[in-house]
Motif scaffolding. Structure first.
Motif, short mmCIF file in Angstrom:
data_model
loop_
_atom_site.label_atom_id
_atom_site.label_comp_id
_atom_site.label_asym_id
_atom_site.label_seq_id
_atom_site.Cartn_x
_atom_site.Cartn_y
_atom_site.Cartn_z
N SER A 114 0.75 -0.93 0.30
CA SER A 114 -0.17 0.23 -0.07
C SER A 114 0.75 1.03 0.30
O SER A 114 2.27 1.20 0.33
N SER A 115 0.07 2.31 -0.26
CA SER A 115 1.24 3.88 -0.14
C SER A 115 1.48 4.72 1.36
O SER A 115 1.79 5.49 1.59
N ALA A 116 0.57 3.26 2.49
CA ALA A 116 0.83 3.57 3.75
C ALA A 116 2.46 4.24 4.27
O ALA A 116 2.47 4.98 4.95
N MET B 196 0.66 11.78 -8.58
CA MET B 196 1.54 12.55 -7.72
C MET B 196 2.79 11.59 -6.98
O MET B 196 3.53 11.54 -5.84
N LYS B 197 1.84 9.91 -7.23
CA LYS B 197 2.42 8.76 -6.20
C LYS B 197 3.34 8.93 -7.82
O LYS B 197 5.03 8.51 -6.96
N MET B 198 4.23 8.79 -8.54
CA MET B 198 4.77 8.39 -9.97
C MET B 198 6.08 9.56 -10.09
O MET B 198 7.07 9.40 -9.62
N VAL C 137 -4.27 7.52 -16.44
CA VAL C 137 -5.93 7.26 -17.60
C VAL C 137 -5.98 5.63 -17.51
O VAL C 137 -5.20 5.19 -17.40
N ARG C 138 -7.10 5.50 -16.94
CA ARG C 138 -7.67 3.97 -17.03
C ARG C 138 -8.61 3.75 -18.65
O ARG C 138 -8.89 4.16 -18.37
N VAL C 139 -7.53 2.51 -18.71
CA VAL C 139 -8.19 2.16 -20.06
C VAL C 139 -8.80 0.89 -19.78
O VAL C 139 -8.88 0.33 -18.63
O1 3JN Z 1 -5.44 1.99 -10.24
C1 3JN Z 1 -4.59 1.11 -10.43
O2 3JN Z 1 -3.84 1.24 -11.53
C2 3JN Z 1 -3.81 1.33 -9.40
C3 3JN Z 1 -4.03 1.61 -7.41
C4 3JN Z 1 -3.43 1.55 -6.92
C5 3JN Z 1 -3.51 1.68 -6.25
C6 3JN Z 1 -5.04 1.36 -5.41
C7 3JN Z 1 -6.04 1.63 -4.13
C8 3JN Z 1 -5.08 2.34 -3.09
C9 3JN Z 1 -2.96 2.04 -4.47
C10 3JN Z 1 -1.25 2.15 -4.62
O3 3JN Z 1 -0.80 1.49 -4.76
O4 3JN Z 1 -1.11 2.89 -4.58
C11 3JN Z 1 -3.28 2.27 -2.56
C12 3JN Z 1 -3.12 2.82 -2.47
O5 3JN Z 1 -2.54 1.67 -1.19
O6 3JN Z 1 -2.74 4.45 -1.53
#
Ligand code: 3JN
Length: 341
Positions: free
Chosen positions: A97-99, A214-216, A236-238
């Motif tokens: 997770s991103s936690a 912003m994660k990227m 983008v979601r496809v």
């Molecule tokens: O949507 C995607 O293709 C990737 C999604 C990742 C995601 C979805 C929900 C919560 C994350 C992530 O891995 O960053 C999280 C999260 O942990 O914040």
């Protein structure tokens, strides 16, 4: 690999948990024991592992007793609560997770890029976002040769990035479209995913970027260990079930030819070069499903700037984008002798 280890898979019933379990079966992972943990909702179900039905049990403090490595794929708030508990119990948690990703005390690791960061762990190691992982695996050999200054990336992310519910939403909307019926009201995505490319993944921030974008930006800098790298993302979601594709444009410090980039990528760990446009050969999501590599092709030079290269990059978001990367970190932990004996 050395001694066998006790492992717990947390979030075992999810799409990533499922791939983690497949990988533990498929790879020569030195497993002494494995337990499958999940929320109360999934507890009571079973998981088929090495021919046996194994129970999924609830996440509790005592469940981590004796566990050396936790492979965790739960929503952030669950990880925030339980990962420190597992770490205090003596396990090393690899958290999907991103936690904890941007926590300075938590290494954020892609083994092909920064395996040396693993040794700094204090009980938790973060697995990056799927879109970041495949991009940095492709950037690393190029960065080492010519230093990346700026990246412009557009992602084409499959619905499985949103888990089982995302896959289900594409399925039900596809079925309704084929039958000529009205598309059911979307639950997981903000608009119908069938027939659309949605320029929104996760929530918007006041800057106009999404959290996914912003994660990227932040994760790329942390993994590459270079805060000067600029990243301009559009996520983008496809309507594709599995594998994320990315169109990437990279500005380097010096000019780099297509031939040099091909040779660097062909020899890079975790990368498979698929770049033969004359024979219509380039990376495809349908070819990457279930594979662990990052596939790169369509490498070409920018028309107006020889220091810029463009390429196409595809990887299975549930494998290298999540489960494979986590299992590789666990393998590195064992190799570097960084777990409790
Ligand atoms: O949507 C995607 O293709 C990737 C999604 C990742 C995601 C979805 C929900 C919560 C994350 C992530 O891995 O960053 C999280 C999260 O942990 O914040």
């Amino acid at each position: 690999m050395s001694a066998e280890v006790h492992v717990a898979v947390v979030g075992a019933s999810g799409a990533v948990g499922d791939r983690m379990i497949q990988l533990l079966e498929q790879r020569a992972f030195p497993l002494k024991s494995v337990k499958f943990l999940a929320s109360e909702r999934s507890a009571g179900k079973t998981i088929r592992f090495r021919g046996e039905e194994c129970p999924i049990t609830p996440i509790t403090e005592s469940a981590f007793r004796g566990v050396q490595i936790v492979l965790s794929s739960t929503p952030g708030p669950i990880s925030k609560e339980w990962s420190p508990i597992a770490a205090r119990a003596g396990a090393v948690v690899v958290d999907n997770s991103s936690a904890f990703r941007m926590d300075p005390d938590v290494p954020l690791v892609v083994p092909e890029v920064n395996p040396h960061h693993i040794a700094r762990h204090k009980g938790i190691i973060a697995n990056p976002n799927c879109s970041t992982i495949q991009m940095v695996v492709a950037l690393k050999p190029l960065h080492d040769a010519a230093r990346v200054k700026r990246v412009i990336v557009s992602t084409y992310q499959s619905v499985s990035g949103a888990g089982m519910k995302g896959i289900h939403e594409l399925e039900t909307q596809s079925a309704a479209t084929v039958r000529g019926e009205a598309i059911p009201v979307p639950e997981k995505f903000p608009h119908p995913i069938i027939g659309n490319c949605l320029p929104q993944i996760d929530d918007f921030l006041p800057s106009g970027y999404t959290k996914e974008e912003m994660k990227m930006v932040h994760e790329t800098r942390k993994i590459m260990g270079d805060d000067t790298i600029d990243v301009s993302p559009t996520c983008v979601r496809v309507p594709v079930p599995f594998c994320h594709s990315e169109s990437i444009s990279v500005e380097f410090e010096r000019a780099i030819s297509v031939e040099e980039a091909r040779s660097l990528l062909a020899n890079a760990p975790g990368v498979t070069l698929v770049d033969d446009p004359a024979h219509k050969k380039y990376p495809l999501a349908t070819d990457a499903v279930g594979r662990d590599d990052v596939f790169v092709g369509r490498i070409r030079q920018d028309l107006s700037n020889p220091r810029v290269l463009l390429f196409w990059c595809v990887s299975d978001n549930l494998r290298k984008g999540a489960a494979t990367n986590a299992v590789q970190i666990a393998e590195e932990l064992i190799k570097q002798n960084l777990i409790r004996s």
